[in-house]
Enzyme design. Structure first.
Site, PDB file in Angstrom:
ATOM      1  N   HIS A 117      -3.327  -4.023   3.093  1.00 22.03           N
ATOM      2  CA  HIS A 117      -4.194  -3.265   4.011  1.00 22.03           C
ATOM      3  C   HIS A 117      -3.581  -3.011   5.384  1.00 22.03           C
ATOM      4  O   HIS A 117      -3.786  -1.951   5.947  1.00 22.03           O
ATOM      5  CB  HIS A 117      -5.561  -3.937   4.201  1.00 22.03           C
ATOM      6  N   GLU A 120      -4.301   2.380  -2.663  1.00 22.64           N
ATOM      7  CA  GLU A 120      -5.527   2.929  -2.066  1.00 22.64           C
ATOM      8  C   GLU A 120      -5.297   4.006  -1.002  1.00 22.64           C
ATOM      9  O   GLU A 120      -6.255   4.657  -0.593  1.00 22.64           O
ATOM     10  CB  GLU A 120      -6.410   1.810  -1.533  1.00 22.64           C
ATOM     11  N   ASP A 171       0.801  -1.221   0.000  1.00 15.28           N
ATOM     12  CA  ASP A 171       0.000   0.000   0.000  1.00 15.28           C
ATOM     13  C   ASP A 171       0.845   1.289   0.000  1.00 15.28           C
ATOM     14  O   ASP A 171       1.578   1.562   0.957  1.00 15.28           O
ATOM     15  CB  ASP A 171      -0.919   0.034   1.222  1.00 15.28           C
ATOM     16  N   ASN A 188     -10.571  -0.885   0.807  1.00 15.66           N
ATOM     17  CA  ASN A 188     -11.681  -0.186   1.461  1.00 15.66           C
ATOM     18  C   ASN A 188     -11.649   1.326   1.272  1.00 15.66           C
ATOM     19  O   ASN A 188     -12.667   1.989   1.425  1.00 15.66           O
ATOM     20  CB  ASN A 188     -11.708  -0.518   2.957  1.00 15.66           C
ATOM     21  N   HIS A 189     -10.472   1.909   0.960  1.00 13.33           N
ATOM     22  CA  HIS A 189     -10.388   3.371   0.784  1.00 13.33           C
ATOM     23  C   HIS A 189     -10.598   3.832  -0.662  1.00 13.33           C
ATOM     24  O   HIS A 189     -10.421   5.011  -0.959  1.00 13.33           O
ATOM     25  CB  HIS A 189      -9.036   3.889   1.280  1.00 13.33           C
ATOM     26  N   HIS A 216      -0.474  -2.674   6.433  1.00 10.53           N
ATOM     27  CA  HIS A 216       0.678  -1.763   6.424  1.00 10.53           C
ATOM     28  C   HIS A 216       1.864  -2.267   7.238  1.00 10.53           C
ATOM     29  O   HIS A 216       2.777  -1.498   7.540  1.00 10.53           O
ATOM     30  CB  HIS A 216       0.288  -0.348   6.888  1.00 10.53           C
TER      31      HIS A 216
HETATM   32 FE   LIG Z   1      -7.135  -0.744   3.272  1.00 11.45          FE
END
Ligand SMILES: [Fe+2]
Length: 264
Positions: A179, A43, A12, A71-72, A181
């Site tokens: 997601h 994202e 990410d 999700n973002h 991180h």
């Molecule tokens: Fe995420």
């Protein structure tokens, strides 16, 4: 000799430090590993929340071949129009029918084709359609075009990522998680030939709380008061993996973790 595809998967991208790491590290990494393809989760590219069309184009210009999300994805409203037209940016395939954009794509890598599938878990995340059943459906379709399938499984729960790894073992070339991180140290090739890691980690600021300025994150934890998250400043690094895949069978051959600091 079997022909082998080398694929970079990048964790990410978080805010300006993450974008800087992509710009400074990704072109060099692609050359160094003679990568055929780079898949980058984008994202959090816009200050931690979503991605804009301009930033997506920028990341493509620095060597990303396919971009995934999670999700973002809808945080920046202008991405809705972009994703409807730009098929190199994926959103999780298990968003309910009617969501704009696509959750998978088949791209060329030299003489071969590679399918990329983006899925999102449902534990501690919005409850989308079932990612396991969606995977069955998508893989059946994608495998008509190529044996090489790479899955980005965007999850909060490590168990859900691992479950997907086992569910798809032998059916796809790789399952990589995003997601959280934080890079996990469990990369391996599963028994039936699927390269797997629970989380690629983050391409973003090193001195941070999963990307956020530590003082801001701490204030939230200590006071339980809402505050505005901002990306941390300072050094950045690119996290991800390099995967080797048999281009004829789609079998994952190896997976190696990458943690590369960006030059200042
Ligand atoms: Fe995420």
């Amino acid at each position: 000799m079997a022909s082998v595809l080398t694929i970079l998967c990048v964790g990410d991208v978080f805010g300006e430090p993450g974008r800087r790491a992509v710009e400074k590290v990704l072109p060099r990494l692609k050359k160094q590993h003679e990568a055929d393809l780079a898949i980058v989760n984008v994202e959090n590219a816009a200050a931690g929340f979503g991605v804009t069309p301009a930033l997506a184009r920028d990341i493509l210009s620095h060597g990303a071949d396919v971009m995934t999300s999670g999700n973002h994805i809808w945080d920046k409203k202008e991405i809705i129009e972009y994703i409807a037209k730009e098929n190199l940016l994926l959103r999780p395939a298990n968003f309910p029918a009617g969501a704009p954009g696509a959750g998978s794509i088949v791209v060329k890598a030299g003489p071969h084709k590679v399918a990329v599938l983006n899925l999102m878990g449902r534990v501690f995340l919005p409850s989308l359609d079932c990612p396991f059943r969606k995977a069955d459906e998508e893989i059946a379709r994608l495998k008509l075009e190529t044996p090489v399938v790479i899955v980005d499984m965007h999850c909060e729960a490590t168990s859900e990522s691992q479950a997907m790894g086992w569910y798809l073992d032998g059916r796809v070339s790789a399952v990589v998680g995003t997601h959280r991180h934080v890079q996990t140290a469990d990369e391996r090739v599963l028994p039936q030939g699927t390269a797997y890691i629970t989380d690629l980690g983050m391409t973003g600021p090193t001195d941070s709380v999963i990307g956020v300025e530590p003082a801001i994150a701490l204030q939230r934890f200590l006071t339980q008061m809402p505050n505005r998250f901002e990306p941390a400043k300072g050094p950045a690094a690119l996290h991800g993996v390099v995967i080797r895949v048999d281009a004829e069978t789609g079998r994952g051959l190896s997976i190696e973790r990458l943690r590369v600091p960006a030059p200042a």
